[in-house]
Design an enzyme around this catalytic site. Structure first.
Site, PDB file in Angstrom:
ATOM      1  N   THR A  76       0.800  -1.237   0.000  1.00  0.00           N
ATOM      2  CA  THR A  76       0.000   0.000   0.000  1.00  0.00           C
ATOM      3  C   THR A  76       0.831   1.284   0.000  1.00  0.00           C
ATOM      4  OG1 THR A  76      -0.434  -0.454   2.337  1.00  0.00           O
ATOM      5  CG2 THR A  76      -2.235  -0.840   0.793  1.00  0.00           C
ATOM      6  N   GLN A 129      -5.483  -4.433 -25.546  1.00  0.00           N
ATOM      7  CA  GLN A 129      -4.662  -5.151 -24.558  1.00  0.00           C
ATOM      8  C   GLN A 129      -4.527  -4.323 -23.283  1.00  0.00           C
ATOM      9  OE1 GLN A 129      -1.060  -5.712 -26.879  1.00  0.00           O
ATOM     10  NE2 GLN A 129      -1.792  -7.679 -27.643  1.00  0.00           N
ATOM     11  N   TRP A 130      -4.302  -3.035 -23.488  1.00  0.00           N
ATOM     12  CA  TRP A 130      -4.023  -2.123 -22.369  1.00  0.00           C
ATOM     13  C   TRP A 130      -5.219  -2.030 -21.417  1.00  0.00           C
ATOM     14  CZ3 TRP A 130      -0.032   2.029 -23.521  1.00  0.00           C
ATOM     15  CH2 TRP A 130       0.226   2.819 -22.400  1.00  0.00           C
ATOM     16  N   ILE A 131      -6.425  -1.979 -22.014  1.00  0.00           N
ATOM     17  CA  ILE A 131      -7.626  -1.731 -21.207  1.00  0.00           C
ATOM     18  C   ILE A 131      -7.934  -2.905 -20.274  1.00  0.00           C
ATOM     19  CG2 ILE A 131      -9.410  -2.680 -22.764  1.00  0.00           C
ATOM     20  CD1 ILE A 131      -9.610   0.724 -20.976  1.00  0.00           C
ATOM     21  N   ARG A 171      -7.360  -3.335 -15.210  1.00  0.00           N
ATOM     22  CA  ARG A 171      -8.552  -2.698 -14.650  1.00  0.00           C
ATOM     23  C   ARG A 171      -8.260  -1.741 -13.519  1.00  0.00           C
ATOM     24  NH1 ARG A 171     -10.674  -8.577 -13.754  1.00  0.00           N
ATOM     25  NH2 ARG A 171      -8.418  -8.778 -13.651  1.00  0.00           N
ATOM     26  N   TYR A 198     -10.872   9.090 -25.754  1.00  0.00           N
ATOM     27  CA  TYR A 198     -11.396   9.893 -26.864  1.00  0.00           C
ATOM     28  C   TYR A 198     -12.701   9.272 -27.347  1.00  0.00           C
ATOM     29  CZ  TYR A 198     -11.175  12.053 -31.560  1.00  0.00           C
ATOM     30  OH  TYR A 198     -11.430  12.746 -32.705  1.00  0.00           O
ATOM     31  N   ALA A 222     -15.254   8.466 -30.093  1.00  0.00           N
ATOM     32  CA  ALA A 222     -15.515   8.442 -31.537  1.00  0.00           C
ATOM     33  C   ALA A 222     -17.016   8.536 -31.819  1.00  0.00           C
ATOM     34  CB  ALA A 222     -14.931   7.162 -32.149  1.00  0.00           C
ATOM     35  N   LEU A 270       1.348   3.799  -8.305  1.00  0.00           N
ATOM     36  CA  LEU A 270       2.635   3.194  -8.636  1.00  0.00           C
ATOM     37  C   LEU A 270       2.600   1.671  -8.523  1.00  0.00           C
ATOM     38  CD1 LEU A 270       5.621   3.489  -9.362  1.00  0.00           C
ATOM     39  CD2 LEU A 270       6.112   3.920  -6.946  1.00  0.00           C
ATOM     40  N   ARG A 308       3.823  -6.009 -19.164  1.00  0.00           N
ATOM     41  CA  ARG A 308       3.940  -5.456 -20.518  1.00  0.00           C
ATOM     42  C   ARG A 308       5.366  -5.118 -20.945  1.00  0.00           C
ATOM     43  NH1 ARG A 308      -0.587  -7.539 -22.623  1.00  0.00           N
ATOM     44  NH2 ARG A 308      -2.379  -7.014 -21.350  1.00  0.00           N
TER      45      ARG A 308
HETATM   46  C1  LIG Z   1       1.332 -11.865 -22.515  1.00  0.00           C
HETATM   47  C2  LIG Z   1      -0.133 -11.697 -22.223  1.00  0.00           C
HETATM   48  C3  LIG Z   1      -1.065 -12.448 -22.933  1.00  0.00           C
HETATM   49  C4  LIG Z   1      -2.439 -12.292 -22.664  1.00  0.00           C
HETATM   50  N1  LIG Z   1      -3.341 -12.994 -23.400  1.00  0.00           N
HETATM   51  C5  LIG Z   1      -4.668 -12.830 -23.171  1.00  0.00           C
HETATM   52  C6  LIG Z   1      -5.646 -13.553 -23.950  1.00  0.00           C
HETATM   53  O1  LIG Z   1      -5.319 -14.337 -24.821  1.00  0.00           O
HETATM   54  N2  LIG Z   1      -6.962 -13.320 -23.701  1.00  0.00           N
HETATM   55  C7  LIG Z   1      -7.381 -12.471 -22.719  1.00  0.00           C
HETATM   56  O2  LIG Z   1      -8.582 -12.319 -22.529  1.00  0.00           O
HETATM   57  N3  LIG Z   1      -6.480 -11.782 -21.976  1.00  0.00           N
HETATM   58  C8  LIG Z   1      -5.153 -11.927 -22.180  1.00  0.00           C
HETATM   59  N4  LIG Z   1      -4.248 -11.216 -21.430  1.00  0.00           N
HETATM   60  C9  LIG Z   1      -4.750 -10.274 -20.412  1.00  0.00           C
HETATM   61  C10 LIG Z   1      -4.557 -10.841 -18.989  1.00  0.00           C
HETATM   62  O3  LIG Z   1      -5.324 -12.013 -18.808  1.00  0.00           O
HETATM   63  C11 LIG Z   1      -4.977  -9.780 -17.954  1.00  0.00           C
HETATM   64  O4  LIG Z   1      -6.334  -9.490 -18.130  1.00  0.00           O
HETATM   65  C12 LIG Z   1      -4.181  -8.497 -18.096  1.00  0.00           C
HETATM   66  O5  LIG Z   1      -2.806  -8.777 -18.180  1.00  0.00           O
HETATM   67  C13 LIG Z   1      -4.445  -7.596 -16.886  1.00  0.00           C
HETATM   68  O6  LIG Z   1      -3.852  -8.187 -15.773  1.00  0.00           O
HETATM   69  P1  LIG Z   1      -4.510  -8.080 -14.334  1.00  0.00           P
HETATM   70  O7  LIG Z   1      -5.898  -8.578 -14.332  1.00  0.00           O
HETATM   71  O8  LIG Z   1      -3.544  -8.711 -13.371  1.00  0.00           O
HETATM   72  O9  LIG Z   1      -4.451  -6.473 -14.123  1.00  0.00           O
HETATM   73  P2  LIG Z   1      -5.539  -5.526 -13.453  1.00  0.00           P
HETATM   74  O10 LIG Z   1      -6.861  -5.651 -14.118  1.00  0.00           O
HETATM   75  O11 LIG Z   1      -4.907  -4.159 -13.410  1.00  0.00           O
HETATM   76  O12 LIG Z   1      -5.699  -6.062 -12.000  1.00  0.00           O
HETATM   77  C14 LIG Z   1      -4.597  -5.986 -11.074  1.00  0.00           C
HETATM   78  C15 LIG Z   1      -4.829  -7.031 -10.019  1.00  0.00           C
HETATM   79  O13 LIG Z   1      -6.041  -6.715  -9.314  1.00  0.00           O
HETATM   80  C16 LIG Z   1      -6.758  -7.913  -9.013  1.00  0.00           C
HETATM   81  N5  LIG Z   1      -8.049  -7.876  -9.706  1.00  0.00           N
HETATM   82  C17 LIG Z   1      -8.514  -6.906 -10.538  1.00  0.00           C
HETATM   83  N6  LIG Z   1      -9.760  -7.181 -10.935  1.00  0.00           N
HETATM   84  C18 LIG Z   1     -10.085  -8.346 -10.353  1.00  0.00           C
HETATM   85  C19 LIG Z   1     -11.243  -9.167 -10.393  1.00  0.00           C
HETATM   86  N7  LIG Z   1     -12.324  -8.840 -11.091  1.00  0.00           N
HETATM   87  N8  LIG Z   1     -11.241 -10.291  -9.690  1.00  0.00           N
HETATM   88  C20 LIG Z   1     -10.173 -10.663  -8.971  1.00  0.00           C
HETATM   89  N9  LIG Z   1      -9.035  -9.943  -8.888  1.00  0.00           N
HETATM   90  C21 LIG Z   1      -9.001  -8.795  -9.570  1.00  0.00           C
HETATM   91  C22 LIG Z   1      -5.877  -9.078  -9.500  1.00  0.00           C
HETATM   92  O14 LIG Z   1      -5.047  -9.478  -8.448  1.00  0.00           O
HETATM   93  C23 LIG Z   1      -5.042  -8.455 -10.585  1.00  0.00           C
HETATM   94  O15 LIG Z   1      -3.814  -9.124 -10.814  1.00  0.00           O
HETATM   95  C24 LIG Z   1      -2.877 -11.366 -21.663  1.00  0.00           C
HETATM   96  C25 LIG Z   1      -1.923 -10.622 -20.954  1.00  0.00           C
HETATM   97  C26 LIG Z   1      -0.566 -10.794 -21.214  1.00  0.00           C
HETATM   98  C27 LIG Z   1       0.430  -9.962 -20.439  1.00  0.00           C
END
Ligand SMILES: Cc1cc2nc3c(=O)[nH]c(=O)nc-3n(C[C@H](O)[C@H](O)[C@H](O)COP(=O)(O)OP(=O)(O)OC[C@H]3O[C@@H](n4cnc5c(N)ncnc54)[C@H](O)[C@@H]3O)c2cc1C
Length: 295
Positions: free
Chosen positions: A69, A89-91, A94, A101, A103, A189, A199
């Site tokens: 934290t 990919q970026w979105i 969460r 923007y 559209a 951060l 990424r």
């Molecule tokens: C190399 C690569 C390949 C990928 N390929 C695919 C693909 O083929 N298809 C696809 O759909 N996605 C794909 N992804 C996306 C991936 O599955 C994640 O959705 C994305 O990387 C975001 O990661 P995150 O959920 O950890 O991050 P964030 O959404 O920023 O969440 C950060 C952390 O918060 C917690 N968190 C957030 N929301 C929740 C929730 N609702 N429930 C529980 N915990 C939560 C988790 O601990 C999570 O790690 C890929 C990502 C990478 C890097």
């Protein structure tokens, strides 16, 4: 009370870092720095102010022990211009605030991404999501010419639809994912480190890695000790599974890597006797190769 400022980061605000053909990333604002992390941590530890050397030590301790934290006390706001296929990919990250923007509201500019010739490569045989070996020049040029043609045709149709009175929110359906969008992206951060760890990784698509690399430079400017700790204990670190621990023990006992995999039950061979190209055993050998690589 004086707002914490980092002179190097102040100079970064508003500077456009070009990425890809028409993209960029800009640091719009930031809040906090290494001192803000330390300050937050010391509230919980109640130790008062200490020397800078201790601050770095405390930040490294927090990172090592996943006391996360205090890192959330530092915030970044970026303006990013990026192709829609990168935005998709970026979105997925969460834990950030995004304003994109519209559209529906505005006309999409005629800017689309055409990868450099060296980025148009064979489908990877090892990574189903990646690219691999180079392609013949003619294939590369055909692909790039097709992309130019499809994009130009799409924009002509989009413009025609707008002129004919089709709503912007409907006309945009004509635009492919190579077209650009832009957004404000705000994250703390800790979540930014999480974004970067995923990424900057070689498994991430090259295009989003380029954005992550620019963000990493900016992050380092704002919070250098935290970034160093992130590099040391996350980005450049390796984790071991239970089976891998067994394999490392076997290595320490003098076994070869292949024999250690056998002891640990990490598979290297397929049922038909052919060597595996992916899976836990192969990934363990890759970790060993990474350890052997200096730097
Ligand atoms: C190399 C690569 C390949 C990928 N390929 C695919 C693909 O083929 N298809 C696809 O759909 N996605 C794909 N992804 C996306 C991936 O599955 C994640 O959705 C994305 O990387 C975001 O990661 P995150 O959920 O950890 O991050 P964030 O959404 O920023 O969440 C950060 C952390 O918060 C917690 N968190 C957030 N929301 C929740 C929730 N609702 N429930 C529980 N915990 C939560 C988790 O601990 C999570 O790690 C890929 C990502 C990478 C890097």
């Amino acid at each position: 009370m004086v707002r914490p400022m980092v002179p190097e980061a102040e100079r970064e605000i508003g500077v456009k870092h070009p990425v890809l053909g028409h993209g960029y990333i800009v640091l719009v604002d930031y809040m906090g720095n290494d001192a803000a992390i330390v300050q937050a941590a010391r509230v919980s530890y109640g130790k008062g102010t200490k020397a800078v050397r201790d601050d770095r030590g405390l930040i490294r301790y927090l990172m090592r022990h996943r006391h996360t934290t205090p890192f959330e006390m530092v915030e970044f706001k970026f303006l990013v211009r990026l192709p829609i296929f990168v935005a998709r990919q970026w979105i997925r990250h969460r834990m950030a605030s995004v304003n994109e923007y519209s559209a529906r509201y505005s006309v999409v500019p005629d800017e689309y991404e055409v990868p450099a010739a060296e980025e148009v490569r064979h489908q990877s045989t090892r990574n189903r999501q990646g690219r691999g070996d180079p392609l013949p020049g003619a294939v590369v040029e055909q692909f790039r010419a097709d992309l130019e043609r499809v994009s130009k045709d799409a924009y002509t149709s989009y413009s025609r639809a707008l002129e004919a009175g089709v709503a912007r929110e409907t006309a945009r359906l004509l635009l492919p994912v190579a077209y650009y969008t832009q957004w404000y992206w705000k994250s703390d951060l800790w979540n930014l480190f999480h974004f970067l760890s995923l990424r900057l990784d070689p498994h991430a698509q090259e295009e989003i890695r380029l954005y992550a690399a620019e963000m990493a430079k900016i992050t380092r400017l704002v919070a250098p000790a935290a970034y160093e700790a992130f590099e040391d204990f996350s980005l450049e670190s390796l984790s071991l599974s239970r089976a891998e621990r067994v394999a490392v023990r076997a290595l320490l006992d003098g076994k070869t890597p292949e024999a250690a995999c056998t002891v640990a039950g990490l598979p290297l061979m397929r049922d038909d006797g052919k060597p595996m190209t992916s899976g836990e055993g192969v990934e363990f050998l890759e970790k060993l190769a990474r350890i052997r690589t200096p730097g």
